[in-house]
Motif scaffolding. Structure first.
Motif, short mmCIF file in Angstrom:
data_model
loop_
_atom_site.label_atom_id
_atom_site.label_comp_id
_atom_site.label_asym_id
_atom_site.label_seq_id
_atom_site.Cartn_x
_atom_site.Cartn_y
_atom_site.Cartn_z
N ASP A 263 0.84 -1.21 0.00
CA ASP A 263 0.00 0.00 0.00
C ASP A 263 0.87 1.26 0.00
OD1 ASP A 263 -2.26 -1.57 0.00
OD2 ASP A 263 -2.62 -1.40 2.16
N LEU A 300 -5.96 7.64 -7.55
CA LEU A 300 -6.20 6.20 -7.43
C LEU A 300 -7.69 5.95 -7.35
CD1 LEU A 300 -4.94 3.35 -7.10
CD2 LEU A 300 -5.04 3.72 -4.61
N GLU A 301 -8.18 5.31 -8.33
CA GLU A 301 -9.61 5.02 -8.36
C GLU A 301 -9.92 3.67 -7.70
OE1 GLU A 301 -10.85 5.26 -12.41
OE2 GLU A 301 -10.53 7.44 -12.53
N GLN A 302 -9.01 2.74 -7.80
CA GLN A 302 -9.22 1.42 -7.19
C GLN A 302 -7.86 0.85 -6.77
OE1 GLN A 302 -11.84 -1.36 -9.28
NE2 GLN A 302 -10.35 -3.01 -8.87
N ARG A 303 -7.79 0.41 -5.55
CA ARG A 303 -6.52 -0.11 -5.03
C ARG A 303 -6.37 -1.57 -5.49
NH1 ARG A 303 -3.00 1.67 -1.40
NH2 ARG A 303 -4.39 3.41 -0.85
N PRO A 304 -5.15 -1.97 -5.88
CA PRO A 304 -4.96 -3.36 -6.31
C PRO A 304 -5.04 -4.30 -5.11
CG PRO A 304 -2.86 -2.20 -6.24
CD PRO A 304 -3.91 -1.17 -6.00
N GLN A 305 -5.48 -5.52 -5.36
CA GLN A 305 -5.54 -6.55 -4.33
C GLN A 305 -4.41 -7.55 -4.59
OE1 GLN A 305 -7.86 -6.34 -1.76
NE2 GLN A 305 -8.17 -4.34 -2.77
N THR A 320 -0.48 -9.93 -7.75
CA THR A 320 -1.69 -9.11 -7.86
C THR A 320 -2.86 -10.00 -8.27
OG1 THR A 320 -0.40 -7.17 -8.49
CG2 THR A 320 -2.75 -7.15 -9.03
N SER A 322 -6.09 -8.73 -8.16
CA SER A 322 -7.07 -7.81 -8.77
C SER A 322 -6.36 -6.49 -9.03
CB SER A 322 -8.27 -7.60 -7.83
OG SER A 322 -9.18 -6.68 -8.39
N GLY A 324 -5.42 -2.66 -9.79
CA GLY A 324 -5.97 -1.36 -9.40
C GLY A 324 -6.16 -0.48 -10.62
N ARG A 325 -6.72 0.72 -10.37
CA ARG A 325 -6.96 1.67 -11.46
C ARG A 325 -6.54 3.05 -11.00
NH1 ARG A 325 -7.87 -0.64 -16.19
NH2 ARG A 325 -9.41 0.90 -16.89
N ASN A 347 -4.05 0.54 -15.50
CA ASN A 347 -3.95 -0.59 -14.59
C ASN A 347 -2.80 -0.38 -13.59
OD1 ASN A 347 -6.04 -1.99 -15.80
ND2 ASN A 347 -4.68 -3.15 -17.16
#
Length: 377
Positions: A263, A300-305, A320, A322, A324-325, A347
């Motif tokens: 993170d 950051l629109e979506q944090r990677p998992q 990774t 999922s 992120g965006r 991505n």
């Protein structure tokens, strides 16, 4: 008739005077000139007996002394002395007697370390001694963990005592080595028989050791751990333990720290005002050199998992699961006027590895630089 001759019978001696033929009488002589043998005085006799006994005693003592000296100067005596010290746990004395060079780095060659080993040498028997000129070879069987282990010792003759008895010097035996390979960060602390050392940069610890079994543990603090192992050394033929391979696994605290490190890395990339943040997995391109770009930022629109796996050559893998965006925006001004430019969403790939831990937590390194495998860039 009358005989006028003298009476012949009158001339014969009376029968009482007849004794037969007589030998001349033996003259009485003085006592013999040979005197009887003198008897030795008691003191003189005791002295002679004592002197003879002393000669016999000296001879017997000489024979016994020669046998004792021959035994005490036999080639196996230094080997026995060395093994006697070792079985008693007197490691320093044993190594000094055998001429084994060691220093502070040899943490297992101490009384304290050997006391914590198991399957130590608890007894021995000498099987054979062979002498060839100034060299002797002694074969012995060491008692370790309920079984006999063959070992061979070499000695050199360094001189003689009293010009007769050989003086033998034990040559330093080939000690074994405990070999530990930790699949974890370089410099990881490990304990071998309670002695703390650190692995090399490539995760190896190599320690000289006496015959025995040594418990090996990894000290990863609260971040990682590994199953305990045992290194075993048999005898004195330079045998190394079968390499002890220990694979580390992250604890729950370690996994949480790894997620936090990922993170922080993502947040650091998003905080950049550069269209192509250094060391990040995403970037924007296509700037028009005729325009001026200001107020550049990433959002950051979506944090990677991600998921954290086992140790590979560079660290614990981070995959990774999922993507992120993220988007990039900037204010522009130029020949066409002023406005806003944007790129994305891109991505955000957070694959990489956790290479280690410190008091601040985990260290994450990305395996994807500047979006080289990011198809969304």
């Amino acid at each position: 008739m009358t005989d006028n001759q003298p009476d012949g019978w009158a001339q014969v001696p009376h029968v009482d005077t007849l004794r037969g033929t007589q030998e001349p009488p033996v003259p009485v002589t003085a006592p013999s000139a040979h005197r009887p043998r003198r008897r030795l005085r008691r003191g003189a006799l005791v002295g002679i007996i004592a002197g003879g006994a002393a000669v016999v005693l000296l001879l017997a003592t000489g024979v016994v002394g020669y046998a004792v000296q021959s035994s005490s100067h036999s080639a196996d005596r230094p080997v026995r002395a060395f093994l006697d010290d070792l079985t008693a746990g007197h490691v320093d004395d044993a190594l000094r007697l055998a001429g084994v060079d060691h220093d502070d780095a040899d943490v297992l060659l101490t009384d304290a370390a050997y006391a914590k080993a198991t399957d130590r040498v608890t007894g021995y028997r000498i099987a054979a001694t062979r002498t060839d000129g100034d060299t002797a070879t002694v074969r012995a069987y060491l008692r370790q963990g309920g079984r006999d282990v063959a070992s061979t010792f070499t000695l050199d003759r360094t001189g003689t005592d009293w010009g007769v008895f050989p003086v033998w010097e034990l040559q330093a035996p080939d000690l074994g080595r405990v070999q530990v390979s930790v699949r974890g960060p370089g410099g990881t602390p490990v304990e071998v028989a309670g002695q703390r050392v650190r692995t090399s940069d490539d995760g190896i610890a190599n320690l000289t050791a006496l015959p025995g079994s040594y418990a090996v543990t990894v000290d990863g603090g609260k971040w990682f751990t590994a199953a305990d192992a045992t290194a075993r050394i048999s005898g004195f033929d330079g045998t190394s333990s079968a390499p002890v391979s220990m694979t580390t696994e992250l604890t729950d605290d370690g996994k949480q720290a790894a997620q936090q490190a990922v993170d922080r890395w993502v947040d650091g990339c998003i905080a950049s005002t550069d269209p192509a943040p250094a060391g990040c997995s995403f970037y924007a391109y296509g700037e028009d050199p005729a325009y001026t770009y200001t107020n550049q930022k990433w959002t950051l629109e979506q944090r990677p998992q991600v998921t954290v796996g086992g140790w590979l050559s560079r660290g614990w893998t981070v995959s990774t699961t999922s993507l992120g965006r993220a988007t990039f925006t900037a204010d522009i001004s130029g020949p066409g006027g002023v406005g806003t430019a944007s790129a994305g969403p891109m991505n955000v790939n957070a694959s990489g590895y956790v290479s280690g831990f410190s008091d601040a937590g985990a260290t994450f390194e990305s395996a994807v630089g500047n979006g080289s495998s990011d198809t969304g860039s």
